[in-house]
Design a protein around this motif. Structure first.
Motif, mmCIF file in Angstrom:
data_model
loop_
_atom_site.group_PDB
_atom_site.id
_atom_site.type_symbol
_atom_site.label_atom_id
_atom_site.label_comp_id
_atom_site.label_asym_id
_atom_site.label_seq_id
_atom_site.Cartn_x
_atom_site.Cartn_y
_atom_site.Cartn_z
ATOM 1 N N VAL A 116 8.609 -12.687 9.617
ATOM 2 C CA VAL A 116 7.311 -12.925 8.982
ATOM 3 C C VAL A 116 7.347 -12.819 7.467
ATOM 4 N N GLY A 117 8.006 -11.786 6.925
ATOM 5 C CA GLY A 117 7.966 -11.543 5.489
ATOM 6 C C GLY A 117 6.640 -10.920 5.074
ATOM 7 N N GLY A 118 6.301 -11.049 3.800
ATOM 8 C CA GLY A 118 4.997 -10.603 3.308
ATOM 9 C C GLY A 118 4.694 -9.150 3.603
ATOM 10 N N VAL A 163 17.095 -7.353 8.611
ATOM 11 C CA VAL A 163 17.643 -8.650 9.029
ATOM 12 C C VAL A 163 16.584 -9.709 8.754
ATOM 13 N N LEU A 164 16.824 -10.556 7.768
ATOM 14 C CA LEU A 164 15.818 -11.522 7.323
ATOM 15 C C LEU A 164 16.079 -12.864 7.997
ATOM 16 N N CYS A 165 15.342 -13.121 9.060
ATOM 17 C CA CYS A 165 15.515 -14.337 9.858
ATOM 18 C C CYS A 165 14.477 -15.398 9.515
ATOM 19 N N GLY A 166 13.259 -14.986 9.209
ATOM 20 C CA GLY A 166 12.189 -15.929 8.909
ATOM 21 C C GLY A 166 11.153 -15.294 8.013
ATOM 22 N N ALA A 167 10.294 -16.139 7.451
ATOM 23 C CA ALA A 167 9.223 -15.660 6.566
ATOM 24 C C ALA A 167 8.015 -16.569 6.742
ATOM 25 N N ILE A 168 7.526 -16.654 7.978
ATOM 26 C CA ILE A 168 6.506 -17.636 8.315
ATOM 27 C C ILE A 168 5.212 -17.424 7.537
ATOM 28 N N PRO A 170 0.647 -24.611 -4.572
ATOM 29 C CA PRO A 170 0.120 -24.136 -5.861
ATOM 30 C C PRO A 170 -1.301 -23.594 -5.773
ATOM 31 N N SER A 171 -2.113 -24.196 -4.899
ATOM 32 C CA SER A 171 -3.496 -23.733 -4.783
ATOM 33 C C SER A 171 -3.638 -22.546 -3.838
ATOM 34 N N GLN A 172 -2.659 -22.372 -2.952
ATOM 35 C CA GLN A 172 -2.683 -21.247 -2.024
ATOM 36 C C GLN A 172 -1.297 -20.601 -2.006
ATOM 37 N N PRO A 173 -1.003 -19.770 -3.001
ATOM 38 C CA PRO A 173 0.324 -19.149 -3.083
ATOM 39 C C PRO A 173 0.619 -18.282 -1.863
ATOM 40 N N GLY A 174 1.895 -18.125 -1.573
ATOM 41 C CA GLY A 174 2.309 -17.248 -0.487
ATOM 42 C C GLY A 174 2.118 -15.796 -0.855
ATOM 43 N N PRO A 175 2.462 -14.890 0.045
ATOM 44 C CA PRO A 175 2.281 -13.461 -0.230
ATOM 45 C C PRO A 175 3.139 -12.996 -1.392
ATOM 46 N N ALA A 176 2.626 -12.025 -2.105
ATOM 47 C CA ALA A 176 3.385 -11.452 -3.217
ATOM 48 C C ALA A 176 4.579 -10.681 -2.681
ATOM 49 N N GLY A 177 5.582 -10.492 -3.519
ATOM 50 C CA GLY A 177 6.745 -9.714 -3.118
ATOM 51 C C GLY A 177 6.379 -8.263 -2.873
ATOM 52 N N PRO A 178 7.212 -7.548 -2.145
ATOM 53 C CA PRO A 178 6.897 -6.143 -1.840
ATOM 54 C C PRO A 178 6.857 -5.280 -3.097
ATOM 55 N N ASP A 179 5.939 -4.316 -3.094
ATOM 56 C CA ASP A 179 5.814 -3.425 -4.260
ATOM 57 C C ASP A 179 6.712 -2.199 -4.134
#
Length: 358
Positions: free
Chosen positions: A244-246, A263-268, A275-284
């Protein structure tokens, strides 16, 4: 005018032309794909050449990675070409053959999905066995799921990338999907002491515990993952399998044990970013990777070709022994493949999403 009838060998058939219904990408999606980005066409297939086969697909697979192939960006696999048939996993039966090694009737897996009839050199098709369990025939789609790339991805991710050891704790995001349900079960068979998953909605959460053997599961729609996860993993997490990511990746970083593996398999969660709907921000909390000596490793199955015979043998044995459950969400009709793909991307499946062609 002189015509010539192609010669045949035992186990093959002569060939005539045929037609195939195929899905083509005609526009690069911006954000979530739209019906206007694709089209279903019927194309004529030429007579088979020597060494070729024609296959009537029984099931085709729709998978999250296909969303990335709709973008014209550099990746581990080339993007779909505009105006060309899309591709992906499929299983079907040889209906015409000019390849002795794949006679008519052979069940095969291949990568010419998104269509009802596939055709090409025999080298692009691999024969697979008919599967039974308890004397009952299992649909051929099992070769696209737990006995195919899905199960192999789970096995490779846990063993080669996650280096899972008996007694360790595993957390899986997207746990009700095809790879997620496989990861949870394989982790248990490899000796994990506790397996926890995330899914969207109470029905999926219950399914993870009751059918797939997860010790606990959280509903990411009910409250932030970061708030729910710590109580479910009081001893921390040793291996996080990320689909999933995010927010899930961020929550996992909070609870990882020292020397844990992510284990990073996906980031759905970010596949439809625009550009108008950015993905989730990186982890803090990425600094936890430093202070806890964590390993974050992305992978694709192609990196572990040498492991596939081992994975295939173990998955087949576990399945035959009834130790692996296989669940599918099945959509009927090749004409509904795009709708099935979009439903999968929105989380509308439990287990493997497949399209039954016939």
């Amino acid at each position: 005018m002189t015509t010539t009838t192609p010669s045949t060998t035992p186990g093959t058939t002569s060939s005539a032309t045929a037609t195939s219904r195929q899905w083509q990408l005609i526009a690069r999606p911006v954000g979530e794909p739209k019906p206007t980005d694709v089209r279903l066409v019927e194309v004529s297939l030429p007579a088979l050449a020597d060494g070729e086969v024609r296959v009537a697909n029984e099931f085709v697979s729709v998978d999250p990675y296909m969303r990335g192939r709709m973008n014209d960006t550099k990746s581990y696999v080339p993007p779909f070409g505009l105006g060309e048939a899309m591709t992906g996993g499929a299983v079907g039966r040889v209906v015409e053959s000019r390849a002795e090694q794949l006679p008519v009737g052979t069940l095969v897996v291949h990568m010419l999905g998104w269509r009802d009839v596939a055709q090409g050199p025999a080298s692009g098709f691999r024969a697979v066995p008919e599967v039974q369990r308890g004397g009952v025939a299992v649909p051929s789609s099992v070769h696209l799921g737990i006995l195919g790339l899905t199960g192999q991805t789970a096995y490779a991710g846990l063993t080669a990338v996650g280096r899972l050891q008996p007694g360790e704790v595993v957390f899986v995001s997207g746990a009700a999907g095809a790879v997620g349900t496989a990861v949870g079960q394989v982790a248990r068979l490899l000796g994990a002491s506790r397996v926890v998953g995330s899914a969207g909605g109470p029905e999926k959460v219950a399914r993870l515990r009751e059918r797939f053997g997860f010790d606990a599961a959280l509903d990411y729609k009910a409250a932030p993952v970061r708030e729910q996860l710590p109580a479910l993993v009081p001893d921390g997490v040793d291996v996080y399998f990320d689909n999933v990511g995010g927010d899930h990746l961020q929550a996992a970083l909070d609870v990882m044990n020292r020397h844990g593996r992510l284990v990073l398999c996906g980031a759905i969660s970010g596949y439809n970013a625009s550009p108008s709907q950015p993905g989730p921000a990186g982890p803090d909390n990425l600094a936890n990777a430093i202070t806890r000596s964590l390993t974050l490793a992305g992978f694709t199955l192609g990196d572990f070709a040498s492991l596939l015979p081992e994975a295939t043998a173990k998955l087949a044995a576990w399945f035959d022994q009834g130790k692996l459950q296989h669940e599918e969400t099945v959509v009927d009709g090749v004409e509904n493949t795009f709708e099935a793909f979009m439903a999968m991307m929105r989380g509308g499946n439990t287990g493997k999403m497949v399209v039954r062609v016939g």
